[in-house]
Scaffold this motif. Structure first.
Motif, PDB file in Angstrom:
ATOM      1  N   UNK A  82     -13.445  35.121   8.102  1.00 55.31           N
ATOM      2  CA  UNK A  82     -14.064  34.658   9.337  1.00 55.31           C
ATOM      3  C   UNK A  82     -15.327  35.471   9.539  1.00 55.31           C
ATOM      4  N   UNK A  83     -16.425  34.773   9.803  1.00 58.19           N
ATOM      5  CA  UNK A  83     -17.719  35.445   9.934  1.00 58.19           C
ATOM      6  C   UNK A  83     -18.379  35.009  11.228  1.00 58.19           C
ATOM      7  N   UNK A  84     -18.693  35.963  12.064  1.00 52.26           N
ATOM      8  CA  UNK A  84     -19.415  35.729  13.310  1.00 52.26           C
ATOM      9  C   UNK A  84     -20.150  36.996  13.713  1.00 52.26           C
ATOM     10  N   UNK A  85     -20.958  36.904  14.775  1.00 50.66           N
ATOM     11  CA  UNK A  85     -21.694  38.080  15.220  1.00 50.66           C
ATOM     12  C   UNK A  85     -20.765  39.131  15.825  1.00 50.66           C
ATOM     13  N   UNK A  86     -19.674  38.700  16.447  1.00 49.97           N
ATOM     14  CA  UNK A  86     -18.757  39.635  17.086  1.00 49.97           C
ATOM     15  C   UNK A  86     -17.453  39.809  16.334  1.00 49.97           C
ATOM     16  N   UNK A  87     -17.301  39.157  15.196  1.00 51.80           N
ATOM     17  CA  UNK A  87     -16.058  39.278  14.447  1.00 51.80           C
ATOM     18  C   UNK A  87     -16.299  38.959  12.989  1.00 51.80           C
ATOM     19  N   UNK A  88     -15.882  39.850  12.104  1.00 51.03           N
ATOM     20  CA  UNK A  88     -15.938  39.613  10.674  1.00 51.03           C
ATOM     21  C   UNK A  88     -14.622  40.084  10.056  1.00 51.03           C
ATOM     22  N   UNK A  89     -14.125  39.297   9.132  1.00 56.92           N
ATOM     23  CA  UNK A  89     -12.902  39.685   8.435  1.00 56.92           C
ATOM     24  C   UNK A  89     -12.857  38.995   7.076  1.00 56.92           C
ATOM     25  N   UNK A  90     -12.179  39.651   6.149  1.00 49.87           N
ATOM     26  CA  UNK A  90     -12.025  39.125   4.804  1.00 49.87           C
ATOM     27  C   UNK A  90     -10.712  39.631   4.244  1.00 49.87           C
TER      28      UNK A  90
ATOM     29  N   UNK B 287     -23.130  34.306  19.900  1.00 51.89           N
ATOM     30  CA  UNK B 287     -22.244  35.397  19.544  1.00 51.89           C
ATOM     31  C   UNK B 287     -20.780  34.967  19.513  1.00 51.89           C
ATOM     32  N   UNK B 288     -20.511  33.780  20.019  1.00 52.82           N
ATOM     33  CA  UNK B 288     -19.134  33.307  20.046  1.00 52.82           C
ATOM     34  C   UNK B 288     -18.871  32.203  19.027  1.00 52.82           C
ATOM     35  N   UNK B 289     -19.784  32.048  18.061  1.00 55.46           N
ATOM     36  CA  UNK B 289     -19.592  31.108  16.965  1.00 55.46           C
ATOM     37  C   UNK B 289     -19.001  31.864  15.776  1.00 55.46           C
ATOM     38  N   UNK B 290     -17.919  31.325  15.206  1.00 57.16           N
ATOM     39  CA  UNK B 290     -17.270  31.931  14.048  1.00 57.16           C
ATOM     40  C   UNK B 290     -17.115  30.875  12.966  1.00 57.16           C
ATOM     41  N   UNK B 291     -17.506  31.220  11.746  1.00 56.94           N
ATOM     42  CA  UNK B 291     -17.271  30.379  10.582  1.00 56.94           C
ATOM     43  C   UNK B 291     -16.034  30.913   9.875  1.00 56.94           C
TER      44      UNK B 291
ATOM     45  N   UNK C 110     -16.346  27.472  18.178  1.00 59.06           N
ATOM     46  CA  UNK C 110     -16.825  28.173  19.366  1.00 59.06           C
ATOM     47  C   UNK C 110     -15.616  28.779  20.070  1.00 59.06           C
ATOM     48  N   UNK C 111     -15.618  30.087  20.191  1.00 56.29           N
ATOM     49  CA  UNK C 111     -14.492  30.814  20.773  1.00 56.29           C
ATOM     50  C   UNK C 111     -14.898  31.297  22.167  1.00 56.29           C
ATOM     51  N   UNK C 112     -14.464  30.571  23.184  1.00 57.22           N
ATOM     52  CA  UNK C 112     -14.827  30.937  24.551  1.00 57.22           C
ATOM     53  C   UNK C 112     -14.124  32.231  24.940  1.00 57.22           C
ATOM     54  N   UNK C 113     -14.870  33.267  25.297  1.00 60.12           N
ATOM     55  CA  UNK C 113     -14.239  34.567  25.561  1.00 60.12           C
ATOM     56  C   UNK C 113     -13.548  34.605  26.913  1.00 60.12           C
ATOM     57  N   UNK C 114     -12.565  35.486  27.012  1.00 59.28           N
ATOM     58  CA  UNK C 114     -11.950  35.761  28.303  1.00 59.28           C
ATOM     59  C   UNK C 114     -12.910  36.608  29.147  1.00 59.28           C
ATOM     60  N   UNK C 115     -12.740  36.615  30.457  1.00 57.37           N
ATOM     61  CA  UNK C 115     -13.550  37.515  31.287  1.00 57.37           C
ATOM     62  C   UNK C 115     -13.322  38.962  30.893  1.00 57.37           C
ATOM     63  N   UNK C 116     -14.354  39.741  30.986  1.00 51.47           N
ATOM     64  CA  UNK C 116     -14.211  41.159  30.653  1.00 51.47           C
ATOM     65  C   UNK C 116     -13.359  41.874  31.694  1.00 51.47           C
TER      66      UNK C 116
END
Length: 417
Positions: A264-272, A217-221, A193-199
């Motif tokens: 890393x796979x999440x709703x707001x971040x994906x990378x491979x 949206x802040x969960x990343x596998x 769980x990646x707690x976001x900074x304030x916008x």
């Protein structure tokens, strides 16, 4: 009458022979699998130091993970055993936050506090108590585990920082192992769980951001891998065991190399990030040719950045110490050892953002002299590390002019066949 007695004796002899047991007796040999198995177990224990008690360990490693944004980094950590199945760990983690798969010289010029993380972790070595009871393990840090972790950046909130997170909480399953006297490897997969900074709007007193946080949206596998050195309270293993692990005398003329995939796979971040290579020797000479293809893809919603980098390279290598090692009986005609190389590569780069930087969709050629070390482990694992200088023949727009016109260090771990 004189012929009757000889005939009777012959008849009785034939009946005696016919009455004998006709079962055939055969002989066979079977290999002693028990001693071979015991030799392998002893070698495994000595190499990975599974039967050496260890309560303290200090680790320094090279980490690959896109969990905190695109990039890799360096970890320094201390782990202590509270119980045979439970340990606690404190970590100082430097995040490079650079695209591509290497640590570059300009990485450490950035504001170091914004790219440095403090972390705490608890590990449960769930199989260790049973292994200790069976005499297969000592109370140490080698084995499969489940872990809970907590991380936060050393610097406070900064809207210009490349990391979007205030803190990261995760659960993961992994495997950690010692390797001889100094080696260390840790591979894991977990949910974070990646707690976001304030916008950005929340910094303005008239436009505070009060929108609720969407938890899912802040969960990343993500996968994480750390390879490096470790210092602890254990005995030194014997040098004679090294060649049994490194397969010093084995003849290897070609091999496929599949890089350990990092994603890393999440709703707001994906990378491979992954790669494949084919390396083949020129006869019995210390020269080889390495053909590789590496790819990186990333899509980050939090800063509206999407991009990819595909690199296809051709790299002649010269294992300059191999002939001397063969004469000394410390190596075979294989693809392991120190080498010098000169790579010619084609890069296809895409980079898009809604920020101030221009979008990129270009192809470039690069040349990269380097010096490195490659080693096979247990036939199906390889480690390849090098230090090189990357030069592009033409000016390249942001961000890849900063990434390829400088010295870099990289480490690659994967599977070979």
């Amino acid at each position: 009458m004189k012929y009757f007695l000889p005939l009777l004796l012959i008849l009785l002899k034939s009946l005696t022979v016919a009455a004998q047991d006709t079962i055939r007796v055969t002989y066979s040999e079977e290999p002693d699998t028990l001693s071979v198995r015991q030799k392998f177990i002893d070698r495994y224990d000595n190499v990975f130091m599974t039967r050496v008690p260890t309560k303290h360990i200090v680790k320094a490693g090279y980490r690959t993970s896109d969990l905190r944004g695109i990039g890799i980094g360096v970890d320094i950590s201390y782990e202590y055993k509270l119980l045979p199945f439970l340990s606690v760990e404190a970590t100082l983690r430097g995040q490079t936050n650079a695209a591509n798969d290497a640590i570059y010289s300009r990485t450490f010029v950035k504001p170091w506090r914004g790219n440095t993380w403090l972390g705490a972790k608890a590990r449960w070595y769930y199989a260790m108590p049973a292994r200790i009871r069976k005499g297969l393990n000592a109370n140490n840090f080698s084995g499969a585990y489940l872990a809970m972790s907590y991380e936060l950046p050393l610097k406070s909130i900064d809207r210009y920082n490349s990391s979007p997170y205030k803190r990261i909480v995760g659960v993961a399953s992994g495997f950690q192992s010692r390797f001889l006297n100094w080696g260390h490897i840790d591979i894991s997969f977990g949910a974070y769980y990646t707690e976001p900074r304030p916008r950005e709007a929340s910094w303005h007193p008239l436009y505070s951001n009060k929108s609720p946080v969407d938890f899912k949206r802040n969960i990343i596998f993500s996968t994480q891998m750390t390879v490096g050195i470790a210092l602890g309270d254990w005995k030194r293993s014997l040098p004679s065991q090294l060649c049994e692990v490194l397969l010093c005398d084995e003849e290897i003329h070609n091999q496929w190399k599949l890089r350990f995939p990092e994603f890393s796979i999440g709703l707001d971040q994906q990378s491979l990030r992954t790669g494949i290579a084919r390396e083949a020797k020129f006869g019995k000479s210390p020269f080889s040719l390495d053909m590789s293809a590496n790819a990186e893809f990333y899509d980050r919603k939090w800063d509206s950045v999407r991009g990819s980098s595909i690199k296809v390279g051709l790299q002649p290598r010269y294992y300059f110490l191999q002939r001397m090692q063969i004469r000394r009986g410390k190596s075979g005609n294989n693809l392991s050892g120190f080498y010098t190389a000169f790579e010619i590569a084609m890069l296809h780069t895409k980079y898009g953002t809604t920020g101030y930087f221009p979008n990129i969709n270009e192809r470039y050629w690069s040349i990269s002299p380097s010096i490195g070390f490659q080693q096979r482990l247990f036939k199906h694992i390889y480690v390849d590390t090098n230090v090189g200088y990357h030069v592009l023949p033409a000016d390249v727009p942001y961000p890849y002019d900063a990434l390829h016109r400088r010295y870099s260090a990289r480490l690659e771990l994967g599977f070979t066949f």
